[in-house]
Write a protein that holds these residues in place. Structure first.
Motif, PDB file in Angstrom:
ATOM      1  N   LEU A   1      -7.940  13.076   5.864  1.00  0.00           N
ATOM      2  CA  LEU A   1      -7.467  12.060   4.915  1.00  0.00           C
ATOM      3  C   LEU A   1      -7.833  10.663   5.417  1.00  0.00           C
ATOM      4  O   LEU A   1      -8.356   9.834   4.664  1.00  0.00           O
ATOM      5  CB  LEU A   1      -5.956  12.197   4.726  1.00  0.00           C
ATOM      6  CG  LEU A   1      -5.302  11.278   3.701  1.00  0.00           C
ATOM      7  CD1 LEU A   1      -4.135  11.990   3.004  1.00  0.00           C
ATOM      8  CD2 LEU A   1      -4.829   9.976   4.299  1.00  0.00           C
TER       9      LEU A   1
ATOM     10  N   GLY B   1      -8.094   6.324  -6.941  1.00  0.00           N
ATOM     11  CA  GLY B   1      -7.652   7.715  -6.896  1.00  0.00           C
ATOM     12  C   GLY B   1      -6.658   7.941  -5.784  1.00  0.00           C
ATOM     13  O   GLY B   1      -6.067   6.984  -5.263  1.00  0.00           O
ATOM     14  N   ALA B   2      -6.478   9.177  -5.425  1.00  0.00           N
ATOM     15  CA  ALA B   2      -5.481   9.518  -4.414  1.00  0.00           C
ATOM     16  C   ALA B   2      -6.032  10.567  -3.467  1.00  0.00           C
ATOM     17  O   ALA B   2      -6.894  11.373  -3.833  1.00  0.00           O
ATOM     18  CB  ALA B   2      -4.215  10.038  -5.078  1.00  0.00           C
ATOM     19  N   LEU B   3      -5.528  10.547  -2.252  1.00  0.00           N
ATOM     20  CA  LEU B   3      -5.845  11.567  -1.250  1.00  0.00           C
ATOM     21  C   LEU B   3      -4.557  12.263  -0.867  1.00  0.00           C
ATOM     22  O   LEU B   3      -3.571  11.600  -0.522  1.00  0.00           O
ATOM     23  CB  LEU B   3      -6.470  10.912  -0.012  1.00  0.00           C
ATOM     24  CG  LEU B   3      -7.836  10.258  -0.231  1.00  0.00           C
ATOM     25  CD1 LEU B   3      -8.211   9.371   0.942  1.00  0.00           C
ATOM     26  CD2 LEU B   3      -8.904  11.332  -0.448  1.00  0.00           C
ATOM     27  N   MET B   4      -4.545  13.581  -0.937  1.00  0.00           N
ATOM     28  CA  MET B   4      -3.338  14.346  -0.715  1.00  0.00           C
ATOM     29  C   MET B   4      -3.581  15.377   0.389  1.00  0.00           C
ATOM     30  O   MET B   4      -4.387  16.296   0.204  1.00  0.00           O
ATOM     31  CB  MET B   4      -2.942  15.085  -1.997  1.00  0.00           C
ATOM     32  CG  MET B   4      -3.075  14.275  -3.293  1.00  0.00           C
ATOM     33  SD  MET B   4      -1.899  12.903  -3.438  1.00  0.00           S
ATOM     34  CE  MET B   4      -0.467  13.787  -4.087  1.00  0.00           C
ATOM     35  N   ALA B   5      -2.893  15.217   1.510  1.00  0.00           N
ATOM     36  CA  ALA B   5      -2.991  16.222   2.580  1.00  0.00           C
ATOM     37  C   ALA B   5      -1.767  17.119   2.478  1.00  0.00           C
ATOM     38  O   ALA B   5      -0.641  16.680   2.700  1.00  0.00           O
ATOM     39  CB  ALA B   5      -3.060  15.548   3.943  1.00  0.00           C
TER      40      ALA B   5
ATOM     41  N   LYS C   1     -11.520   9.821   4.925  1.00  0.00           N
ATOM     42  CA  LYS C   1     -11.916   9.501   3.547  1.00  0.00           C
ATOM     43  C   LYS C   1     -11.343   8.138   3.130  1.00  0.00           C
ATOM     44  O   LYS C   1     -11.951   7.411   2.343  1.00  0.00           O
ATOM     45  CB  LYS C   1     -11.398  10.578   2.583  1.00  0.00           C
ATOM     46  CG  LYS C   1     -11.966  11.960   2.881  1.00  0.00           C
ATOM     47  CD  LYS C   1     -12.749  12.516   1.719  1.00  0.00           C
ATOM     48  CE  LYS C   1     -13.430  13.795   2.155  1.00  0.00           C
ATOM     49  NZ  LYS C   1     -14.268  14.376   1.128  1.00  0.00           N
TER      50      LYS C   1
ATOM     51  N   PHE D   1      -2.308   6.647  -2.174  1.00  0.00           N
ATOM     52  CA  PHE D   1      -2.734   6.218  -3.513  1.00  0.00           C
ATOM     53  C   PHE D   1      -3.519   4.910  -3.412  1.00  0.00           C
ATOM     54  O   PHE D   1      -3.035   3.939  -2.830  1.00  0.00           O
ATOM     55  CB  PHE D   1      -1.513   6.027  -4.412  1.00  0.00           C
ATOM     56  CG  PHE D   1      -0.693   7.277  -4.581  1.00  0.00           C
ATOM     57  CD1 PHE D   1      -1.037   8.218  -5.549  1.00  0.00           C
ATOM     58  CD2 PHE D   1       0.392   7.537  -3.761  1.00  0.00           C
ATOM     59  CE1 PHE D   1      -0.298   9.386  -5.700  1.00  0.00           C
ATOM     60  CE2 PHE D   1       1.144   8.702  -3.896  1.00  0.00           C
ATOM     61  CZ  PHE D   1       0.791   9.630  -4.864  1.00  0.00           C
TER      62      PHE D   1
ATOM     63  N   GLU E   1       0.515  11.557   1.127  1.00  0.00           N
ATOM     64  CA  GLU E   1      -0.095  11.206  -0.150  1.00  0.00           C
ATOM     65  C   GLU E   1      -0.478   9.733  -0.110  1.00  0.00           C
ATOM     66  O   GLU E   1       0.377   8.879   0.110  1.00  0.00           O
ATOM     67  CB  GLU E   1       0.897  11.461  -1.296  1.00  0.00           C
ATOM     68  CG  GLU E   1       1.435  12.890  -1.310  1.00  0.00           C
ATOM     69  CD  GLU E   1       2.389  13.175  -2.468  1.00  0.00           C
ATOM     70  OE1 GLU E   1       2.735  14.344  -2.671  1.00  0.00           O
ATOM     71  OE2 GLU E   1       2.787  12.220  -3.163  1.00  0.00           O
TER      72      GLU E   1
ATOM     73  N   LEU F   1     -13.105   6.054  -0.118  1.00  0.00           N
ATOM     74  CA  LEU F   1     -13.190   6.997  -1.226  1.00  0.00           C
ATOM     75  C   LEU F   1     -12.228   6.688  -2.367  1.00  0.00           C
ATOM     76  O   LEU F   1     -12.496   7.026  -3.521  1.00  0.00           O
ATOM     77  CB  LEU F   1     -12.918   8.409  -0.707  1.00  0.00           C
ATOM     78  CG  LEU F   1     -13.796   9.437  -1.372  1.00  0.00           C
ATOM     79  CD1 LEU F   1     -15.141   9.495  -0.688  1.00  0.00           C
ATOM     80  CD2 LEU F   1     -13.148  10.791  -1.420  1.00  0.00           C
ATOM     81  N   ILE F   2     -11.088   6.089  -2.054  1.00  0.00           N
ATOM     82  CA  ILE F   2     -10.152   5.734  -3.136  1.00  0.00           C
ATOM     83  C   ILE F   2     -10.004   4.218  -3.236  1.00  0.00           C
ATOM     84  O   ILE F   2      -9.025   3.715  -3.782  1.00  0.00           O
ATOM     85  CB  ILE F   2      -8.765   6.403  -2.950  1.00  0.00           C
ATOM     86  CG1 ILE F   2      -8.142   6.019  -1.591  1.00  0.00           C
ATOM     87  CG2 ILE F   2      -8.877   7.916  -3.084  1.00  0.00           C
ATOM     88  CD1 ILE F   2      -6.654   6.386  -1.506  1.00  0.00           C
TER      89      ILE F   2
END
Lengths: 336, 336, 336, 336
Positions: free
Chosen positions: A135, A250-254, A138, A246, A244, A143-144
């Protein structure tokens, strides 16, 4: 150089001592020479059964010039003195978090801890978890886009024995401390304000011991970014550890790894396998990775990722949370 | 007994030799004494860099009475002779599958292989995969009632170099062999009839070498139960290894583990992390588990889970598949 | 009785008017007789293209004794007067939330609104969402034991035009209002204290208009239970609407439905299809279900699930959140 | 043109008649004028309770020049005669699959069916399923490069009453027929060879009636591409309908929608909600979409997606499967 192993000693034959010891004993990068614990029966049993090493005294360890590093996995109240003694003896230290529960004691030794004579690593293991590292990578890669809000979930499967509570330092300094460190790491800045709400919903014995077991906190950064922390001492469904993040794109969720990929399909639905029941299994990879990091430190190819600064930073957030809870308002985090 | 390690030798410094060697070298249960490979540069490099052991000849290994076990990870055509020599010398053997590609050769040595003078383990590693074991355990516990149909998916990420094909034994004996073993293990009986359809859709060089790269097979048991096998040499999305078991009360599905639990949420949807890119990473846990099993065998607390019978059983299915493909019809599997 | 349809009128030819109108026009339970909107071109276009009904004035609607119910989907500032007029004329009302943005106005009409002469339904549509209803049903059935904490996630895909902000009532009364209602519904009690932190991180034009676009709130019940609300005006990944309920024996998680079950597997990972891009698609089933509920109300077989009490309860939480944000502390929620 | 509805009649008041009738009665695009069924009590009940239409005779329907289309949802053995009569009367036809179970009968009327005097739509509803359409769209867009293999899974939740079997046409013509059509649609070509293996594993009464209940088939195209079909009459976990498409650059997987997004997290794992229990719920969207397609046909803005050719193509595959099963070998599919 085949066979080059760093000679180390392990202090503590308790729960974390066993976790660390098993990894070190099975690693080709370490030679585990000594195990130290005043409870000699515990030490003998652990050394003989699993660790293939010698039971010794702390003085023996300090006296052995061949010992390059010491792993401190004793009870929290002994950490600081042991660490200082090791550093003075020129031995690199791997210390379980926290260095100490008291801000005043940390600060009293700031000089030596912040610029130690030998490397000092404090084990905020979650920074080495492969899921959280993925996470972070990224996130750093954009990425987000810009990170805006963060949600850290740390739910224990079941509460500790009530006897543990009085010496634990309280929920924020014992438990949330990991989340405070994660917040600093992922946000890339130390939050400046904290609001905390906490209750005792799980076990009245915890309230009787003067602590809480369920908490929700909001941290606010100077940049306006917000971080929520969710804590409970008892989830009822395993050891829930998620992040999480945000951002603007977008979002990254581990999420939680599971004990297997098995799904059982029945009329009731599709049952995915359990998440891990406790920290030792959930964070096994992180424990291995941070000992590998310590091996790198001992080999001189890395400097400790977290030490005094991280310890202090997390403790300042914990202390702010304690004040917020008492005062019912958002409070400023003290400067380091 | 702390320090009790089984002294072993490793034959083969190639791809599988490295996979096996790294695990053995880092395990507290083995003392890896020798590495043998006629390609001495390869052997020196692997021994020195990772394995912390001595390069030796096969004769050295046989001559060392202290060597309890030998890990055979050489090219397939050498397996059988090496295995026989080791067994004759009274050394337990861990042999990469297959023992041999030729039914006639296996049968010629049936007597010694079926009742070997020392333990013989043939490495059908998938039986040790934790996901498949979890499925097997629930199957055996009756969670879905009687098993009726099975679907085994084995898709490689990318085809091997064409030069590998001529000595591979062909898709069914080199690749599907694992699925044949899985079918026997999960069904609890050896299918009695086979139908196979296979094509070369991936790489014309494979067809030029007389082989196929894409196959679908149906196995039928005497009980009427059916098993589908899906194979391709190139998936385009990683190393896809799944089992689907359908029973009278539901289904058990062992899916693909992923490199992390990270999900990336964007307008395009939710992207789950990649599955593993190859067997070495996907089956790492199984490789460790089967070497742990071999350590148990060497310690005398286990007998090999798979040996001659499993090798023969899988090969008979492969040969039946080859006949079916040639004849365009379902064929009976030859009795062992 | 085949053909028994309730005759209704629709006020408002805007975005929500179209959403409601299409459902009513296609339902066998309603006869949509009139569409009212001062913007006659909008009204004509909508009536002619999709709704198969007559454009009329509000007076026409009130004068038609056959009209049993009126759907109020006009701009927020007109809701209360229209609702009062309809109720006075003895017509059942379906009113978009909120009844009004001002507590003082609501209270001024408390008598008639709390005990209306005709049924009054205020459209807190999320209570009719099948995913959230499934969660509520399991919660009520005790599947996770006593509920302890709740997390409500409402993230919009993209911010509204800045021109919308000044008349919106602000984030808490316009947007979070749904979460406040959900909190009351799922907790089964009205939280007594609120802490809110909010920022403008998405669009500076929103700050310029005096509002915020990103918020985290904690609600506390007299029972000690805690509820976190996460809001943003722009997620970057679609319309994210989730509920997480944590209890003593486990958790219930209502996730986001996706536009299809399709997964695309590539080397990058497994891409699940997008979540819905906006409320109209995400909550389509809830819009249908609440109109079905209104049909039941008109048929006399149901009483409105939410009306004045729910409107007041949610607004009191919104007002408390506004005070908390201003004062930087937890505040008590005013009694109804 | 507001109010423009196509006047249609419905033949059949059984299970599928009710499914179709409810949609038509509630759609603004149809005026359902007549319901025809010799079982007048069934017809009266359905017409009165749900369909708001008149019970009539088939002759009434044919005689009413205003009737533009007829929906044939009677028992299979009556389809062909009714369809021919309707077409002759110049009425567009929507016919449940299959047109007929007998190849000879289909061919005897090939001329009129292939070039019908009025539009003829045969309801292969799965082509209208949004999940499968999403898969088809990505396939056609080249997202996974050239399609190589396909896996179609159709598992019924529970077997039909044994009394249904004798008139069903057998598993391949009654059940697999949908998969044969899906294969033709997704492959974009008609497979040229078939191998089928089938057993009676679920209910001995099905074997007693001369049929099978569990099947695995492989279809092979002239291009070498392979398609596996998995069928069972009883899954034990709901109505399982999936498509897996494997191409040179990845895979597309259309999974099972679930009744809600709810997950229940407990120590046992994470339980996702059930999949749908039967076709009427699982394929609701497809039933709506194909009636919308029929409305388009009636309005003259579309031509039927599937008719005689699709019926014949699927039946030829079913007949080939029957021969393969009998002969134990792959067989060529007869040319249309």
């Amino acid at each position: 150089m085949p066979g080059a192993r760093a000679k180390v000693a392990l202090l503590g034959a308790g729960r974390m001592g066993e976790v660390r010891g098993r990894i070190v004993a099975h690693s080709p990068r370490f030679e585990l020479a000594y195990l130290v614990d005043p409870r000699s029966d515990l030490a003998e049993e652990l050394a003989g059964d699993y660790l293939y090493c010698q039971v010794a005294s702390f003085d023996d360890v300090l006296a052995d010039a061949g010992v390059a590093g010491v792993i401190v996995a004793t009870s929290t109240d002994t950490h600081l003195d042991l660490v200082l003694a090791c550093l003075e003896a020129g031995k690199a230290v791997f210390c379980e978090k926290p260095l100490d529960l008291e801000l005043s004691r940390l600060r009293a030794h700031a000089k030596v801890l912040a610029n130690p004579p030998a490397p000092l690593y404090v084990a905020f293991n979650r920074r080495f978890d492969p899921h959280f590292r993925a996470l972070k990578a990224k996130l750093d890669a954009g990425l987000i886009g810009a990170l805006e809000t963060l949600h850290l979930i740390s739910h224990d499967p079941a509460p500790p024995p009530p006897s543990f509570i009085p010496t634990s330092g309280g929920l924020f300094r014992d438990f949330t401390i990991h989340d405070f460190d994660m917040a600093r790491w992922l946000l890339g800045e130390t939050p400046t304000e904290v609001f905390a709400w906490a209750e005792c919903l799980v076990d009245p014995a915890i309230a009787a011991a003067g602590d809480v077991d369920t908490a929700r906190l909001i941290l606010r950064c100077a940049s306006g970014r917000l971080c929520v922390i969710s804590n409970t001492r008892r989830s009822g469904y395993g050891y829930d550890q998620r992040v999480e993040a945000f951002g603007e794109k977008g979002a990254l969720m581990a999420g939680n790894p599971r004990v297997s990929t098995l799904e059982t399909w029945s009329e009731a639905g599709a049952l995915a396998a359990s998440i891990f029941p406790g920290f030792w299994a959930r964070y096994d990879a992180s424990y291995r990775a941070e000992l590998d990091h310590f091996a790198d430190v001992l080999m001189g190819v890395a400097t400790p990722l977290t030490g005094y600064d991280a310890s202090l930073g997390a403790l300042l957030l914990a202390d702010a949370a304690t004040r917020s809870l008492r005062e019912g308002r958002q409070v400023a985090v003290e400067a380091p």
